[in-house]
Design a protein around this motif. Structure first.
Motif, short mmCIF file in Angstrom:
data_model
loop_
_atom_site.label_atom_id
_atom_site.label_comp_id
_atom_site.label_asym_id
_atom_site.label_seq_id
_atom_site.Cartn_x
_atom_site.Cartn_y
_atom_site.Cartn_z
N ALA A 153 0.81 -1.22 0.00
CA ALA A 153 0.00 0.00 0.00
C ALA A 153 0.84 1.27 0.00
N GLY A 154 2.14 1.15 0.31
CA GLY A 154 2.98 2.34 0.47
C GLY A 154 2.94 3.31 -0.70
N PRO A 155 3.19 2.87 -1.95
CA PRO A 155 3.16 3.81 -3.07
C PRO A 155 1.79 4.47 -3.26
N LEU A 156 0.73 3.76 -2.91
CA LEU A 156 -0.63 4.32 -3.04
C LEU A 156 -0.86 5.36 -1.94
N ALA A 157 -0.39 5.04 -0.74
CA ALA A 157 -0.57 5.97 0.39
C ALA A 157 0.25 7.24 0.20
N ARG A 158 1.40 7.11 -0.45
CA ARG A 158 2.27 8.29 -0.67
C ARG A 158 1.94 9.00 -1.98
N HIS A 159 0.88 8.57 -2.66
CA HIS A 159 0.43 9.16 -3.92
C HIS A 159 1.50 9.08 -5.01
N GLU A 160 2.29 8.00 -4.98
CA GLU A 160 3.30 7.77 -6.01
C GLU A 160 2.76 6.97 -7.18
N ALA A 161 1.66 6.27 -6.97
CA ALA A 161 1.05 5.44 -8.01
C ALA A 161 -0.40 5.18 -7.64
N GLU A 162 -1.18 4.80 -8.65
CA GLU A 162 -2.57 4.43 -8.40
C GLU A 162 -2.74 2.92 -8.32
N PHE A 163 -1.78 2.18 -8.90
CA PHE A 163 -1.81 0.73 -8.89
C PHE A 163 -0.44 0.22 -8.45
N SER A 164 -0.44 -0.81 -7.62
CA SER A 164 0.81 -1.42 -7.19
C SER A 164 0.70 -2.93 -7.28
N THR A 165 1.83 -3.58 -7.34
CA THR A 165 1.83 -5.04 -7.40
C THR A 165 3.03 -5.60 -6.66
N GLY A 166 2.85 -6.75 -6.09
CA GLY A 166 3.94 -7.52 -5.53
C GLY A 166 4.10 -8.79 -6.36
N TYR A 167 4.73 -9.78 -5.79
CA TYR A 167 4.82 -11.08 -6.46
C TYR A 167 5.08 -12.13 -5.39
N HIS A 168 5.46 -13.32 -5.80
CA HIS A 168 5.74 -14.36 -4.81
C HIS A 168 6.97 -15.15 -5.21
N GLU A 169 7.49 -15.89 -4.24
CA GLU A 169 8.62 -16.77 -4.48
C GLU A 169 8.29 -18.14 -3.92
N VAL A 170 8.94 -19.15 -4.46
CA VAL A 170 8.72 -20.53 -4.04
C VAL A 170 9.92 -21.00 -3.22
N GLU A 171 9.65 -21.55 -2.07
CA GLU A 171 10.69 -22.16 -1.25
C GLU A 171 10.63 -23.68 -1.45
N PRO A 172 11.56 -24.24 -2.21
CA PRO A 172 11.52 -25.69 -2.45
C PRO A 172 11.90 -26.46 -1.19
N ARG A 173 11.07 -27.42 -0.81
CA ARG A 173 11.32 -28.23 0.37
C ARG A 173 11.97 -29.58 0.02
N ASP A 174 12.17 -29.82 -1.27
CA ASP A 174 12.93 -30.99 -1.70
C ASP A 174 13.68 -30.62 -2.98
N HIS A 175 14.52 -31.52 -3.44
CA HIS A 175 15.31 -31.26 -4.63
C HIS A 175 14.85 -32.08 -5.81
N GLY A 176 13.57 -32.44 -5.83
CA GLY A 176 13.00 -33.15 -6.97
C GLY A 176 13.00 -32.26 -8.19
N PRO A 177 13.12 -32.83 -9.39
CA PRO A 177 13.21 -32.02 -10.61
C PRO A 177 12.00 -31.13 -10.84
N VAL A 178 10.80 -31.64 -10.56
CA VAL A 178 9.60 -30.84 -10.80
C VAL A 178 9.50 -29.71 -9.78
N THR A 179 9.77 -30.00 -8.51
CA THR A 179 9.73 -28.96 -7.49
C THR A 179 10.68 -27.82 -7.81
N LEU A 180 11.93 -28.17 -8.17
CA LEU A 180 12.91 -27.14 -8.49
C LEU A 180 12.57 -26.41 -9.79
N ALA A 181 12.05 -27.13 -10.77
CA ALA A 181 11.68 -26.48 -12.03
C ALA A 181 10.53 -25.51 -11.82
#
Length: 392
Positions: A153-181
């Protein structure tokens, strides 16, 4: 032809190196944004509503929702929306309301003219009304740190933008090929978000002011569209509206024993959303698919031919040089993950992800529908929903 493939391999490594540097910039930006979020903007923090569409019985959901409800935000209205009273997520919501009495549960009803997630989000907005000045939209299965809402919300609250976005990351709990891929695929998309030309809203963590929601007709757009973020991104891009990427608004999800079918279906949806909503970026994605997949195929043929004595010349040597350069570049990518990964398995994950990416992209060329949860959506230009049916 060998020279052409080797040059493609060099371009591929250069792109991966640039994206690695982008990841380092995002890490620095995230530290700066977390520091900024410690202080209230001029005039104080605006009223914020967090609208969370929820469905199903994902085992990660309760912990993820709890992390979203524990935000360190001073004027905060959480709203969780389900399609009906019989959704499996309702049991989780009832338990959470015992600890978070301010939590509101909204029933959206079954979608008929748009994707179910769109209908849930719009029902949440309607329930909030003018009780909030900022709308934050979040997925229900990703973990959030306590400063997440303030960072988003920071950029919206400071009137720097009208729309903001984040994203996500994956924490792999094993080293299987599909999990890592899968973790590598999400990391690639996060790093592309850091390139200004590719920054667009991500429905799992996006914010907008109530004034912008009304000014740009977001409700009207979502009411007839299959997806929330790509449709919004296309509309904002066409109107020249900037979306502010908040590097610190980073959600986290874990993956262990990740199923190939789940990963393939997820990747297919990401490609199809772009095909229908942002065809220009979808075509660029095709170029990226070729760039990712062609050098590994060439190297495999060149090295295999050299070992079997079926080919000579410079091809095996150049393929080996490319492989060493690729390993060195991807080694830097590992530092962008929440946990350590062996280099050999990380390289294998890259080859797995590149192959699936090219396969999925080719399969989306003739596609006219998108399968999502228990529904199949028939989609037209711009992501407009033309029809839907339940999956057999």
């Amino acid at each position: 032809m060998t020279v052409v493939f080797f040059v493609l391999g060099l371009v591929q490594c250069a792109l991966l190196f640039v994206l690695m540097r982008c990841g380092a910039r995002l890490a620095r930006a995230a530290r700066r944004e977390r520091e900024e979020a410690r202080y209230a903007p001029h005039g104080g923090w605006p009223r914020a509503a967090m609208i969370i569409p929820a469905a199903g019985n994902d085992p990660r959901m309760e912990a993820a929702l709890r992390s979203l409800l524990q935000q360190d935000y001073p004027d905060f209205l959480p709203v969780i929306v389900t399609s009906g009273e019989d959704d499996p997520a309702v049991g989780v919501i009832r338990r959470l309301r015992e600890d978070f009495p301010a939590l509101r549960h909204v029933i959206a009803g079954e979608a008929r003219d748009c994707g179910q997630k769109n209908r849930n989000s719009l029902a949440g907005v309607a329930a909030v009304g003018d009780a909030a000045d900022i709308y934050l939209f979040c997925d229900s299965t990703h973990m959030a740190g306590p400063e997440f809402a303030r960072c988003l919300a920071g950029p919206l609250a400071r009137h720097e933008a009208e729309f903001s976005t984040g994203y996500h990351e994956v924490e792999p709990r094993d080293h299987g090929p599909v999990t890592l891929a899968y973790a590598l695929s999400v990391l690639l998309m996060r790093l592309l978000q850091g390139v200004a030309a590719f920054t667009q809203p991500w429905g799992g963590a996006m914010g907008m002011t109530r004034a912008a929601f009304e000014r740009y007709g977001v409700a009207r757009l979502w009411a007839s569209n299959v997806v929330d973020d790509c449709s919004l991104g296309a509309m904002l891009q066409a109107r020249g509206v900037h979306v502010r990427l908040c590097a610190a608004a980073l959600l986290r999800t874990t993956a262990a024993g990740h199923a190939f079918g789940v990963w393939r279906a997820w990747m297919e949806r990401q490609v199809l959303f772009l095909k229908f909503c942002m065809p220009g970026q979808w075509l660029l994605l095709g170029v990226l698919a070729v760039l990712m997949a062609a050098p590994p195929v060439w190297a495999c043929v060149a090295l295999g031919g050299g070992l079997l004595g079926l080919g000579g010349g410079m091809a095996p040597f150049l393929a080996l040089c490319w492989l060493v350069l690729l390993a060195a570049t991807l080694s830097g990518w590992r530092r962008l993950l929440p946990t350590g990964v062996p280099l050999g398995r990380w390289l294998g994950a890259f080859f797995c992800a590149s192959g699936l990416f090219a396969w999925v992209y080719a399969a989306t060329i003739p596609a006219k529908t998108i399968a999502w949860r228990h529904m199949v959506y028939r989609v037209g230009r711009g992501g407009v929903l033309l029809g839907m049916r339940r999956r057999g």
